[in-house]
Design a protein around this motif. Structure first.
Motif, short mmCIF file in Angstrom:
data_model
loop_
_atom_site.label_atom_id
_atom_site.label_comp_id
_atom_site.label_asym_id
_atom_site.label_seq_id
_atom_site.Cartn_x
_atom_site.Cartn_y
_atom_site.Cartn_z
N GLY A 103 -13.29 40.46 -4.34
CA GLY A 103 -13.23 39.36 -3.36
C GLY A 103 -13.00 38.07 -4.12
O GLY A 103 -13.33 37.98 -5.29
N CYS A 104 -12.40 37.08 -3.51
CA CYS A 104 -12.06 36.95 -2.10
C CYS A 104 -10.54 37.00 -1.87
O CYS A 104 -10.03 36.37 -0.95
CB CYS A 104 -12.56 35.60 -1.63
SG CYS A 104 -14.33 35.41 -1.50
N ASN A 120 -9.43 40.95 2.81
CA ASN A 120 -10.84 41.11 2.53
C ASN A 120 -11.48 42.14 3.45
O ASN A 120 -11.28 42.11 4.66
CB ASN A 120 -11.54 39.75 2.67
CG ASN A 120 -11.30 38.91 1.43
OD1 ASN A 120 -11.74 39.26 0.34
ND2 ASN A 120 -10.58 37.81 1.58
N TYR A 159 -13.00 36.84 4.97
CA TYR A 159 -13.08 36.06 3.71
C TYR A 159 -14.47 35.48 3.55
O TYR A 159 -15.08 35.55 2.47
CB TYR A 159 -12.04 34.93 3.71
CG TYR A 159 -12.19 34.01 2.52
CD1 TYR A 159 -11.47 34.23 1.35
CD2 TYR A 159 -13.08 32.93 2.53
CE1 TYR A 159 -11.63 33.42 0.24
CE2 TYR A 159 -13.26 32.11 1.44
CZ TYR A 159 -12.53 32.36 0.30
OH TYR A 159 -12.70 31.55 -0.81
#
Ligand code: CA
Length: 554
Positions: A309-310, A314, A330
């Motif tokens: 991530g991000c 996601n 996100y």
């Protein structure tokens, strides 16, 4: 006396008015005393710390192939003393933890004005920031692979040739470069890489062949693992078995891999969407195990922990899905990463290593803000892929319990390439830095660790792949080229924006105009001369140390 006052009413008026005034005076004194006694002793005493004026500071050349530095002998001395005391206490050099997030914006962490305000609280990052150092002018490169290569080699993309994100299956990478992991290994460090690599899939560029004792993560670009599997994103592939099979037969490595120094990389499990949801947790668990193991070692370590991530797309874990105030993937993933960071810090603390570990928390480029709504946030102009501040200025929290004075904040210039020299300096291994190539990195140890530390860096340079885009010195930024929208409404000048080379340079005062909207180049040519000088010295370095990139303009 009252008799007298009755007889003389004028005197009585004066007497009673005087008594009222006296009472009023006593009340004022009483409350003033209360305020003084109960007020926060720091309130009203703090003065704004003025940054040293790097515009007028001279630099010195410490080696022919190294970026010149602004010398600070007193802060160097103070910090060397602190480091020597620490080494005596722990009996080894300090550990280094780099927590590198992907496409996270300057405005995401709470301690940078984001957090709750953008629907994704970051209590762990905020705590590290508040108890450590918040850098407000830290610079990555405009995209993933160039930044990662820059951190690992201390050299700008224009020198390494890693000018843009590597595409799946593409040749090339770090094979001819020398990495921080290789040099720290030589200096006696245990080197662990975890997470996203993305600086070359070729055998010669793989992490276990570029200095890491062990690597657990994936080699490629994040979205290549999952995007085509997702029917909501790629229905024309995901719902078509023949196309799915064709994609699977492409020469991409779609696996979570494990590499051990000197050995062939091993495929562990294919990164499907359900696996992707668990990856950051798996990587954190792996790093936690490593940190625990290292508590018993007499060797220091480098832990290069790069999150999944991000970066889009996601896929938050079940625990975090829909749990951020924003309820967007996100934001959920950002909250998740914040918790993972907290877990690593907690493990360092529990194992008694926190005071011997430098922690750097940062992002590899600006957010996808202008091209995708569910992304990071930057208050600046532009986004990932551009050399506007929004593309390259990233959050950078530096934390070291007992070594960095809590509550520090600095706008001193810091380039993520500086992590290279700073790490080698902490390892006492500056002598291992190669002499046959130009090193853009600067040792920022004393800037980061001195209580009143000032940056040792005079200028930051901006490149749009092989096009020189600009330079910043102090609060001034001069731009010679930049990206602009391509004409459609979706892309706002990121990776696929048009590169425009200006006939006249543009100049911005980033203190007055952080969004780079008001060019004043022609009105302040005197300031432009300082920026021109920096540009000239930068260009000279390419003459003395030719770039890996063929470019006739150099
Ligand atoms: Ca990135």
């Amino acid at each position: 006396m009252f008799k007298y006052l009755r007889k003389h009413p004028a005197s009585a008026r004066i007497f009673f008015t005087g008594r009222k005034l006296f009472t009023f005076f006593l009340v004022v004194v009483f409350f003033t005393l209360l305020t003084v006694l109960y007020a926060d002793p720091a309130m009203g005493q703090e003065k704004p710390v003025r940054l040293e004026d790097s515009l007028v500071k001279k630099t010195v050349q410490i080696a022919p192939n190294m970026e010149p530095v602004i010398p600070h002998p007193l802060q160097d001395k103070e910090v060397r003393k602190k480091l020597a005391a620490l080494e005596k206490k722990f009996g080894k050099k300090p550990n280094i933890l780099i927590f590198l997030m992907d496409d996270v914006g300057y405005g995401d962490p709470g301690c940078y004005g984001g957090g709750q305000a953008v629907g994704a609280p970051s209590p762990n990052m905020d705590k590290l920031g508040e108890e450590g150092l918040i850098l407000t002018s830290a610079y990555a490169q405009p995209t993933c692979s160039p930044t990662r290569a820059t951190i690992l080699t201390g050299r700008l993309p224009m020198r390494t040739g890693i000018l843009r994100p590597a595409l799946p299956g593409e040749k090339g990478g770090l094979d001819t470069e020398i990495t921080m992991a290789q040099l720290l290994s030589k200096a006696g460090y245990v080197t662990q890489g975890v997470g996203k690599w993305h600086v070359g899939e070729d055998v010669g560029s793989q992490p276990q062949n570029k200095g890491f004792d062990d690597f657990y993560g994936f080699l490629n670009c994040s979205n290549e693992y999952t995007a085509w599997r997702d029917p909501s994103f790629y229905p024309e592939v995901a719902t078509d078995p023949a196309r799915t099979k064709a994609v699977e037969s492409l020469p991409n490595n779609l696996y979570l891999v494990h590499g051990v120094k000197g050995k062939k990389i091993e495929n562990l499990v294919e990164v499907t969407i359900p696996i992707c949801k668990k990856l950051d947790q798996m990587w954190t668990d792996y790093s936690v195990k490593f940190i625990r193991k290292m508590a018993k070692s007499d060797k220091p370590f480098l832990l290069y922990h790069c999150t999944r991530g991000c970066h889009y797309d996601n896929y938050p874990s079940e625990e975090f899905e829909g749990k951020s105030p924003a309820r967007y993937p996100y934001k959920d993933v950002f909250c998740e990463l914040d918790q993972h960071l907290g877990t690593l810090v907690k493990t360092l603390k529990e194992t008694g290593q926190l005071e011997n570990t430098l922690i750097i928390v940062t992002s590899d480029n600006g957010p996808e803000m202008e091209t995708w709504w569910d992304s990071g946030f930057t208050p600046f102009r532009g986004a990932k892929g551009s050399t506007w501040e929004g593309g390259m200025r990233v959050p950078c929290i530096v934390y070291w319990k007992g070594m960095i004075k809590p509550g520090r904040k600095s706008d001193g210039l810091f380039d993520l390439s500086d992590i290279f020299n700073t790490s080698l300096s902490l390892a006492g291994a500056m002598n291992l830095i190669p002499k046959d190539r130009y090193i853009d990195s600067i040792d920022q140890t004393s800037f980061l660790l001195s209580d009143e530390g000032q940056s040792n860096r005079k200028a930051v340079f901006y490149w749009l792949m092989e096009t020189f885009s600009g330079v910043r010195v102090a609060e001034y930024k001069m731009m010679l080229a930049a990206t602009y929208p391509t004409g459609d409404t979706w892309n706002k000048g990121g990776l696929s924006g048009n590169i425009t080379i200006f006939r006249y340079a543009k100049m911005f005062n980033l203190y007055l105009d952080p969004k780079e909207e008001h060019d004043f180049f022609i009105r302040k040519l005197t300031i432009a001369s300082f920026l021109q000088q920096a540009q000239n010295w930068h260009m000279e370095t390419f003459k003395k140390y030719p770039s890996n990139v063929k470019n006739e303009s150099l």
